[in-house]
Design a protein around this motif. Sequence first.
Motif, PDB file in Angstrom:
ATOM      1  N   CYS A 150      82.363  42.241  17.785  1.00  8.19           N
ATOM      2  CA  CYS A 150      83.723  42.795  17.730  1.00  8.19           C
ATOM      3  C   CYS A 150      83.729  44.058  16.875  1.00  8.19           C
ATOM      4  O   CYS A 150      83.060  44.122  15.845  1.00  8.19           O
ATOM      5  CB  CYS A 150      84.631  41.741  17.100  1.00  8.19           C
ATOM      6  SG  CYS A 150      86.253  42.372  16.643  1.00  8.19           S
ATOM      7  N   CYS A 166      94.551  41.591  16.280  1.00  3.63           N
ATOM      8  CA  CYS A 166      93.771  42.582  17.034  1.00  3.63           C
ATOM      9  C   CYS A 166      94.633  43.468  17.931  1.00  3.63           C
ATOM     10  O   CYS A 166      95.353  42.962  18.784  1.00  3.63           O
ATOM     11  CB  CYS A 166      92.738  41.866  17.899  1.00  3.63           C
ATOM     12  SG  CYS A 166      91.858  43.010  18.977  1.00  3.63           S
ATOM     13  N   CYS A 197      84.873  41.060  23.571  1.00  4.36           N
ATOM     14  CA  CYS A 197      86.272  40.939  23.981  1.00  4.36           C
ATOM     15  C   CYS A 197      86.456  39.931  25.109  1.00  4.36           C
ATOM     16  O   CYS A 197      87.534  39.336  25.228  1.00  4.36           O
ATOM     17  CB  CYS A 197      86.835  42.302  24.368  1.00  4.36           C
ATOM     18  SG  CYS A 197      86.854  43.469  22.994  1.00  4.36           S
ATOM     19  N   CYS A 212      87.227  36.627  23.542  1.00  3.65           N
ATOM     20  CA  CYS A 212      88.637  36.488  23.140  1.00  3.65           C
ATOM     21  C   CYS A 212      89.537  36.283  24.345  1.00  3.65           C
ATOM     22  O   CYS A 212      90.502  35.522  24.287  1.00  3.65           O
ATOM     23  CB  CYS A 212      89.095  37.727  22.381  1.00  3.65           C
ATOM     24  SG  CYS A 212      88.462  37.804  20.717  1.00  3.65           S
TER      25      CYS A 212
HETATM   26  S1  SF4 Z   1      89.593  41.243  21.644  1.00  4.25           S
HETATM   27 FE1  SF4 Z   1      88.370  40.026  20.174  1.00  4.25          FE
HETATM   28  S2  SF4 Z   1      86.322  40.935  20.173  1.00  4.25           S
HETATM   29 FE2  SF4 Z   1      87.723  42.405  21.158  1.00  4.25          FE
HETATM   30  S3  SF4 Z   1      88.335  43.778  19.480  1.00  4.25           S
HETATM   31 FE3  SF4 Z   1      89.861  42.135  19.593  1.00  4.25          FE
HETATM   32  S4  SF4 Z   1      89.189  40.547  18.153  1.00  4.25           S
HETATM   33 FE4  SF4 Z   1      87.466  41.926  18.535  1.00  4.25          FE
END
Ligand code: SF4
Length: 295
Positions: free
Chosen positions: A197, A213, A263, A266
């Motif tokens: 990440c 995020c 990502c 997530c």
């Molecule tokens: S979606 Fe998850 S992995 Fe991607 S930037 Fe956000 S926290 Fe980080």
Amino acid sequence: MVSTPREQVFKERQSRDKGVIEDHRLMELHLYPGNQCNRDCDFCTVFGSPKGWYTDYTATHLDAALHSVMTHEQGAIKFYGGEPTLNHENVIWAVGYLRDHGFQGAIVVYSNGIQAERLLAILEADPLGKTTASLNYSIATGDGAPQMPLSSLRKLETYERANRGEIAIGHPDIVDSGRGVDPFTGEAARPKNNHQCPHCYPVLKTDGQFHACPFAVENKSPHFQLGTVDDSSETVTQNFQRFLTWLDTVHEPYAVEHDLPACTVCWKHIQQLPTPEFVSQQESYSLDGDIKSEG
Ligand code: SF4
Ligand SMILES: C[S@@+](CC[C@H](N)C(=O)[O-])C[C@H]1O[C@@H](n2cnc3c(N)ncnc32)[C@H](O)[C@@H]1O
Ligand code: SF4
């Protein structure tokens, strides 16, 4: 088609250190009023669309921002969306409010630049002259999305030539979040996959929620919920630190083990991961680091 002269006018914005917290304040905070937009890019991480949701910034919202971000010159507040120029008067009011209440740091407005005059009006409205813009790479260059009208581009280029460093261009990277990478039609060489990440700074949404995020801001999973405007900055920053620990100890090992971009974990696998060990609203650290109950 990629237009090289465009990229020479707008320099790429440089990232700063990640995860910096000082006296329970974040070095950077994103502000998000919803995903309403005058475009609907097929890669958009927040599902931007003309039918998206939008709620104005208010004093309550901005006061919470002022309590949770460094207000000296090192701090940064970043407006995004959705498209900030659709409600530029509210953004101009918000910039004035932040300055009137002592915010000395940088302000950045992420924009697709289509409403160029409104974007320039936002930059001009900052009494400290420290508000800059970051343009959507795809819409500025035409690589991966229809390019903005040339009349808008010319205005922005002319402004940047006269005011060097005030309008930058965003990173070309496309991450698998929201609409994600699958429908993306830009250059194949643009980087897409990484197990790690990027450790972005959190977001304060106009619904009063702190989200961990900016890329996943429309993901309602509890893994991202750091608190609300009613929580103390101690709680919000502690929860962000716990989220960062969770990224390194739970999220990244899962991404490596399953050979997935960070990502994607997530967006498509998060229910298989335990939530970060957040402190609740009733819990905070005492100054010596022990957990104590406020209730
Ligand atoms: S979606 Fe998850 S992995 Fe991607 S930037 Fe956000 S926290 Fe980080
Ligand atoms: C969500 S947009 C909102 C602000 C404005 N509408 C714009 O496009 O700049 C903020 C930034 O996210 C970037 N972005 C959108 N989808 C992305 C994705 N899937 N991966 C990486 N960046 C993305 C955009 O290029 C833009 O620079
Ligand atoms: S990337 Fe920006 S311009 Fe494109 S749909 Fe999303 S919010 Fe709108």
